[in-house]
Write an enzyme that holds these catalytic residues in place. Structure first.
Site, mmCIF file in Angstrom:
data_model
loop_
_atom_site.group_PDB
_atom_site.id
_atom_site.type_symbol
_atom_site.label_atom_id
_atom_site.label_comp_id
_atom_site.label_asym_id
_atom_site.label_seq_id
_atom_site.Cartn_x
_atom_site.Cartn_y
_atom_site.Cartn_z
ATOM 1 N N SER A 47 -21.247 54.208 64.673
ATOM 2 C CA SER A 47 -20.445 53.430 63.909
ATOM 3 C C SER A 47 -19.326 52.576 64.450
ATOM 4 O O SER A 47 -18.922 51.567 63.935
ATOM 5 C CB SER A 47 -20.047 54.088 62.524
ATOM 6 O OG SER A 47 -19.417 55.566 63.032
ATOM 7 N N ASP A 350 -11.544 54.727 56.214
ATOM 8 C CA ASP A 350 -12.195 55.295 55.476
ATOM 9 C C ASP A 350 -12.175 56.751 55.518
ATOM 10 O O ASP A 350 -13.019 57.557 54.920
ATOM 11 C CB ASP A 350 -13.594 54.713 55.298
ATOM 12 C CG ASP A 350 -14.243 54.688 56.612
ATOM 13 O OD1 ASP A 350 -13.710 55.395 57.509
ATOM 14 O OD2 ASP A 350 -15.427 54.228 56.719
ATOM 15 N N HIS A 353 -13.295 56.131 60.127
ATOM 16 C CA HIS A 353 -13.130 54.790 60.924
ATOM 17 C C HIS A 353 -11.935 54.287 61.055
ATOM 18 O O HIS A 353 -11.110 54.533 60.216
ATOM 19 C CB HIS A 353 -14.341 53.813 60.712
ATOM 20 C CG HIS A 353 -15.772 54.504 60.632
ATOM 21 N ND1 HIS A 353 -16.258 54.674 59.486
ATOM 22 C CD2 HIS A 353 -16.671 54.794 61.514
ATOM 23 C CE1 HIS A 353 -17.336 55.463 59.900
ATOM 24 N NE2 HIS A 353 -17.665 55.635 60.980
#
Ligand SMILES: *[C@@H]1O[C@H](CO)[C@@H](O)[C@H](O)[C@H]1NC(C)=O
Ligand SMILES: *[C@@H]1O[C@H](CO)[C@@H](O)[C@H](O)[C@H]1NC(C)=O
Ligand SMILES: *[C@@H]1O[C@H](CO)[C@@H](O)[C@H](O)[C@H]1NC(C)=O
Ligand SMILES: *[C@@H]1O[C@H](CO)[C@@H](O)[C@H](O)[C@H]1NC(C)=O
Ligand SMILES: *[C@@H]1O[C@H](CO)[C@@H](O)[C@H](O)[C@H]1NC(C)=O
Length: 387
Positions: A47, A350, A353
């Site tokens: 990610s 979040d 991240h």
């Protein structure tokens, strides 16, 4: 010494500064002075470097993801740009299209094989039912292997088709970037395994990482820019899930960060060995852990507040809880957690991240060479070091 100093001496240069230049160039282990030409970037990862891959295979996270820069959710796990976007921008290249995106992609200057929730090792539980991406690193390298001959077929069709794929010589000239490993560690932390047990899996994880880098080298890659893993113990994900964990002086979970440090040590050692094994490769180990950790140590210096709180989340001590994550409907309601007033004043977006603001600061620090081994800036990472 593989590279001759290519320094032009301006006429007005004083003797003293000439002496300094000579001293510097003869004591510095790196003599490359020319910026590299990277016409393309190929990225592999999870990610932290996904530009929309998992979102192409499944679905994009909801708004407010993307609100700061793109004004829509692009599948990036941030409010805006990620480090890979800043790397592309640095070389004047477009943001990378995800390999998995079948609509509107343009791979003329590279492709991104990273997906959110990817691991290095084969995951035991995969999306959509399980937790991890089916596109783990070995799958990403198989996709890349497939990509090369397909681009030739498309290039040979000429016309507009040839503008959508890299030129043949770009594969050897490109920069190959990696940001993966975090999910192998979190898979352990959230599995039924103790911290020492997770720690003990690291040599195997790193071994699989190296195997994949070798495969990609054997397909023609030469310049490698390889991120280590960040301080996972500073993430709300860990802090909220393991509330009784021992904390360091900045509130981060100490043992979890020690596991990350051990992963990074093993990776750095393995890459040192790999430089001997792959004689034509320029391999740069990039310490993202240190600049990320320094944000939590000294948030004010970088313009941040509430360092351990997620900007976008559903309450709790760290503004993170699994009943409703950023952009997801909260269980039993119709509400979606929104973002904080000013995402650029926050480190964590979040709970897992980083915000665009934090990503930009980390990029600015790693691109100078201050956190890389060998200590050369991003712009010179095509040059093999002479150690
Ligand atoms: C961002 O998107 C929203 C909703 O689609 C729209 O109302 C707004 O005008 C957009 N803002 C910018 C700066 O594009
Ligand atoms: C793909 O991107 C390149 C570089 O930005 C551009 O020159 C080319 O025209 C694009 N191809 C299409 C079909 O848009
Ligand atoms: C976790 O491991 C312990 C000890 O190995 C075992 O007793 C327990 O049943 C396991 N729990 C789960 C959910 O697998
Ligand atoms: C991980 O293992 C290494 C090597 O055995 C050891 O030095 C280190 O202290 C361990 N770290 C943790 C957090 O268990
Ligand atoms: C690297 O090169 C780019 C493009 O030439 C330039 O904009 C950037 O300032 C350079 N960065 C450094 C740290 O020298």
């Amino acid at each position: 010494m593989r590279f001759m100093a290519q320094i032009k001496f301006p006429c007005h240069m004083s003797l003293a500064s000439l002496v300094i230049v000579i001293l510097f160039t003869t004591t510095s282990p790196i003599f490359a002075t020319k910026d590299c030409y990277f016409p393309a970037i190929f990225n592999f990862g999870a990610s932290n470097s996904d530009t929309g891959g998992l979102a192409s295979a499944f679905e994009a996270p909801g708004f407010p993801y993307g609100e700061t820069y793109f004004n829509r959710s692009t599948g990036r796990y941030s409010d805006g740009r990620i480090i890979l976007d800043f790397i592309a921008q640095n070389f004047g290249l477009p943001y990378l299209s995800p390999y998995l995106n079948s609509l509107g992609s343009n791979f003329s200057h590279g492709a991104n094989f990273a997906t959110v929730a990817s691991t290095i090792r084969m995951p035991t539980s995969i999306l959509p039912q399980g937790k991890f991406s089916p596109f783990f690193l070995t799958v990403q390298s198989i996709q890349f292997k497939d990509f090369i001959p397909k681009t030739k077929l498309i290039r040979d069709q000429g016309g507009v088709f040839s503008t959508l794929v890299p030129k043949e010589d770009y594969f050897s000239k490109a920069l190959y970037t990696f940001d993966i490993g975090q999910n192998d560690l979190t898979a352990g932390f959230f599995g039924n395994t103790s911290i020492p047990q997770v720690n003990a899996t690291i040599p195997d994880i790193v071994g699989k990482f190296i195997e994949n880098i070798k495969n990609i080298y054997n397909l023609g890659a030469r310049s490698f820019w390889i991120h280590n893993t960040g301080p996972i113990g500073c993430l709300p994900l860990i802090l909220a899930s393991f509330p009784s964990s021992i904390k360091d002086g900045y509130g981060c979970a100490l043992k979890y960060n020690e596991v990350c440090q051990y992963f990074n040590l093993k990776l750095k050692e393995a890459l040192t060995q790999l430089r001997n094994d792959l004689p034509l490769a320029a391999i740069t180990y990039v310490d993202v852990y240190s600049p990320k950790y320094s944000l939590f140590q000294n948030p004010k210096k970088y313009g941040f507040e509430l360092p351990l709180m997620a900007c976008c989340g559903n309450g709790g001590k760290y503004n993170f809880n699994s009943r409703g994550r950023c952009g997801e409907v909260i269980t039993g309601t119709k509400k979606v957690p929104g973002s904080c007033l000013n995402p650029s004043s926050r480190i964590i977006w979040d709970g897992v991240h980083y915000t665009e603001a934090a990503n930009k600061i980390v990029f600015d620090q790693i691109s100078t060479g201050a956190f890389t081994d060998p200590p050369i800036p991003l712009n010179m990472t095509c040059h093999k070091n002479s150690t």
